[in-house]
Design a protein around this motif. Structure first.
Motif, PDB file in Angstrom:
ATOM      1  N   ILE A 283      -3.805  26.748  -0.787  1.00  0.00           N
ATOM      2  CA  ILE A 283      -3.192  27.575   0.254  1.00  0.00           C
ATOM      3  C   ILE A 283      -3.274  26.881   1.606  1.00  0.00           C
ATOM      4  O   ILE A 283      -2.342  26.949   2.415  1.00  0.00           O
ATOM      5  N   ARG A 284      -4.374  26.180   1.856  1.00  0.00           N
ATOM      6  CA  ARG A 284      -4.528  25.455   3.118  1.00  0.00           C
ATOM      7  C   ARG A 284      -3.533  24.300   3.239  1.00  0.00           C
ATOM      8  O   ARG A 284      -3.228  23.848   4.338  1.00  0.00           O
ATOM      9  N   VAL A 285      -3.063  23.802   2.128  1.00  0.00           N
ATOM     10  CA  VAL A 285      -2.039  22.755   2.150  1.00  0.00           C
ATOM     11  C   VAL A 285      -0.649  23.379   2.230  1.00  0.00           C
ATOM     12  O   VAL A 285       0.212  22.930   2.997  1.00  0.00           O
ATOM     13  N   TYR A 286      -0.417  24.430   1.445  1.00  0.00           N
ATOM     14  CA  TYR A 286       0.893  25.092   1.404  1.00  0.00           C
ATOM     15  C   TYR A 286       1.269  25.695   2.759  1.00  0.00           C
ATOM     16  O   TYR A 286       2.415  25.570   3.219  1.00  0.00           O
ATOM     17  N   THR A 287       0.319  26.338   3.412  1.00  0.00           N
ATOM     18  CA  THR A 287       0.618  27.064   4.638  1.00  0.00           C
ATOM     19  C   THR A 287       1.109  26.146   5.765  1.00  0.00           C
ATOM     20  O   THR A 287       2.169  26.403   6.342  1.00  0.00           O
ATOM     21  N   PRO A 288       0.404  25.060   6.118  1.00  0.00           N
ATOM     22  CA  PRO A 288       0.934  24.175   7.171  1.00  0.00           C
ATOM     23  C   PRO A 288       2.280  23.568   6.807  1.00  0.00           C
ATOM     24  O   PRO A 288       3.118  23.325   7.687  1.00  0.00           O
ATOM     25  N   ALA A 289       2.520  23.324   5.520  1.00  0.00           N
ATOM     26  CA  ALA A 289       3.790  22.737   5.105  1.00  0.00           C
ATOM     27  C   ALA A 289       4.957  23.693   5.333  1.00  0.00           C
ATOM     28  O   ALA A 289       6.105  23.257   5.443  1.00  0.00           O
ATOM     29  N   ASN A 290       4.666  24.991   5.427  1.00  0.00           N
ATOM     30  CA  ASN A 290       5.725  25.994   5.605  1.00  0.00           C
ATOM     31  C   ASN A 290       5.557  26.786   6.898  1.00  0.00           C
ATOM     32  O   ASN A 290       6.164  27.843   7.067  1.00  0.00           O
ATOM     33  N   ILE A 291       4.766  26.256   7.805  1.00  0.00           N
ATOM     34  CA  ILE A 291       4.373  27.034   8.980  1.00  0.00           C
ATOM     35  C   ILE A 291       5.526  27.307   9.935  1.00  0.00           C
ATOM     36  O   ILE A 291       5.482  28.235  10.732  1.00  0.00           O
ATOM     37  N   SER A 292       6.596  26.529   9.868  1.00  0.00           N
ATOM     38  CA  SER A 292       7.742  26.765  10.748  1.00  0.00           C
ATOM     39  C   SER A 292       8.573  27.973  10.311  1.00  0.00           C
ATOM     40  O   SER A 292       9.436  28.448  11.057  1.00  0.00           O
ATOM     41  N   ASP A 293       8.314  28.484   9.111  1.00  0.00           N
ATOM     42  CA  ASP A 293       9.022  29.659   8.601  1.00  0.00           C
ATOM     43  C   ASP A 293       8.421  30.915   9.226  1.00  0.00           C
ATOM     44  O   ASP A 293       7.260  31.243   8.984  1.00  0.00           O
ATOM     45  N   ALA A 294       9.208  31.621  10.050  1.00  0.00           N
ATOM     46  CA  ALA A 294       8.698  32.800  10.748  1.00  0.00           C
ATOM     47  C   ALA A 294       8.257  33.903   9.788  1.00  0.00           C
ATOM     48  O   ALA A 294       7.441  34.759  10.143  1.00  0.00           O
ATOM     49  N   SER A 295       8.779  33.884   8.566  1.00  0.00           N
ATOM     50  CA  SER A 295       8.419  34.935   7.603  1.00  0.00           C
ATOM     51  C   SER A 295       7.100  34.632   6.886  1.00  0.00           C
ATOM     52  O   SER A 295       6.619  35.461   6.110  1.00  0.00           O
TER      53      SER A 295
END
Length: 325
Positions: free
Chosen positions: A223-235
């Motif tokens: 999750i710590r890897v997935y989240t920064p990779a998608n952090i630009s997604d406002a949702s």
């Protein structure tokens, strides 16, 4: 002489290079410029008059990195030097020396050779002895930066960890390059390289842990890897991340409980840190604050203003005005 344990990491690269440096002075210099190593060490050498130490050090994101080269010496961190107020720090070293390094911590003894990693838990006593031609890249980092993996890393203290395959080899190559270019890192580049360093550390020690890792810890790390990779997604939020891993929001909260920082708080902090970096980066001067924030998934200007003031004590405008170009 005891080095202060609360010296902040340097804001910019610092360098000392002396061909005839006393062991005591080398310890003091290292303690001053590299906060995570500033924990009361005794450094001695067989021939103090001929002792030499070249030290390059820099803050790299929220870690501190140093390349240290020099004469043979011994390092001892004793129980008398450890206090309850010391920060909980781990030190990872990549050895490039021609001869072996003798390591002793917690009853575990090993001999590290060129190309090996060694971890030291700075909350416990340890000893290290190295020969002439000593060459090492050292990383000092708090347990908090490694999250639930901190214990994984600490359990490997004083163990010889070869860095010739998999994620360890990737981390080794990264640290070697970093050690050669410490004096070239400045501004936002330090923070970005620091993020990469922490990610590689997690990858290397996840792969290297003896035995099967706890499933919950593995999931938190993914999750710590997935989240920064998608952090630009406002949702991106608690619900969407939980759905991505087929767990409930309640389970996600429970997974992050051992880290001491709720997931939503951690996500908000990651977004704000990226906004702050962009505001401090002259390359983004042509973009409005709203555009910078939107890049990292924040679309509410009022929320951003309050959050920046709360986290950093400055508004977006103040951050841009007070930066060092």
């Amino acid at each position: 002489m005891t080095a202060p344990a609360d010296v902040a990491p340097p804001a910019t690269t610092l360098r000392t290079s002396r061909r005839h440096e006393s062991p005591h002075r080398a310890r003091t210099v290292a303690s001053t410029i590299l906060a995570p190593l500033a924990l009361a060490l005794a450094v001695t050498a067989p021939d103090a008059d001929a002792f030499r130490a070249d030290i390059d050090a820099a803050a790299v994101g929220r870690a501190a990195v140093a390349r240290i080269r020099g004469s043979g010496h011994q390092v001892a961190r004793t129980s008398r030097a450890i206090t309850s107020t010391d920060p909980e720090l781990l030190k990872l070293t990549l050895h490039r020396s021609p001869g072996p390094a003798a390591v002793d911590q917690g009853g575990r003894q090993s001999r590290a050779h060129g190309g090996d990693f060694v971890v030291f838990d700075m909350t416990r006593p340890y000893r290290l002895a190295v020969g002439d031609g000593y060459d090492v890249v050292a990383v000092g980092i708090t347990r908090g930066e490694l999250g639930p993996h901190a214990d994984t890393v600490a359990r490997q203290a004083a163990r010889r960890l070869p860095a010739d395959t998999g994620a360890q080899a990737v981390l080794s190559a990264f640290l070697l390059g970093l050690g050669r270019h410490l004096d070239e890192l400045a501004g936002p580049a330090q923070a970005h390289v620091g993020d990469a360093l922490v990610s590689l550390l997690l990858a290397a020690f996840t792969e290297n842990e003896p035995g099967r890792m706890d499933t919950a810890i593995e999931l938190v790390d993914r999750i710590r890897v997935y989240t920064p990779a998608n952090i630009s997604d406002a949702s991106l939020c608690v619900e969407s991340v939980a759905a991505a891993y087929a767990i409930s929001p309640r389970q996600l909260h429970r997974l992050f409980r051992p880290t001491g920082v709720p997931f939503a708080t951690w996500l908000r902090g990651e977004r704000l840190e990226r906004v702050r970096r962009d505001l401090l980066d002259p390359a983004h001067d042509g973009r409005t604050t709203a555009a910078v924030a939107a890049r990292w998934g924040i679309h509410d200007p009022r929320h951003l203003a309050r959050a920046l003031k709360s986290h950093y004590g400055q508004t977006a405008r103040e951050l841009r005005l007070t930066r060092s170009d």
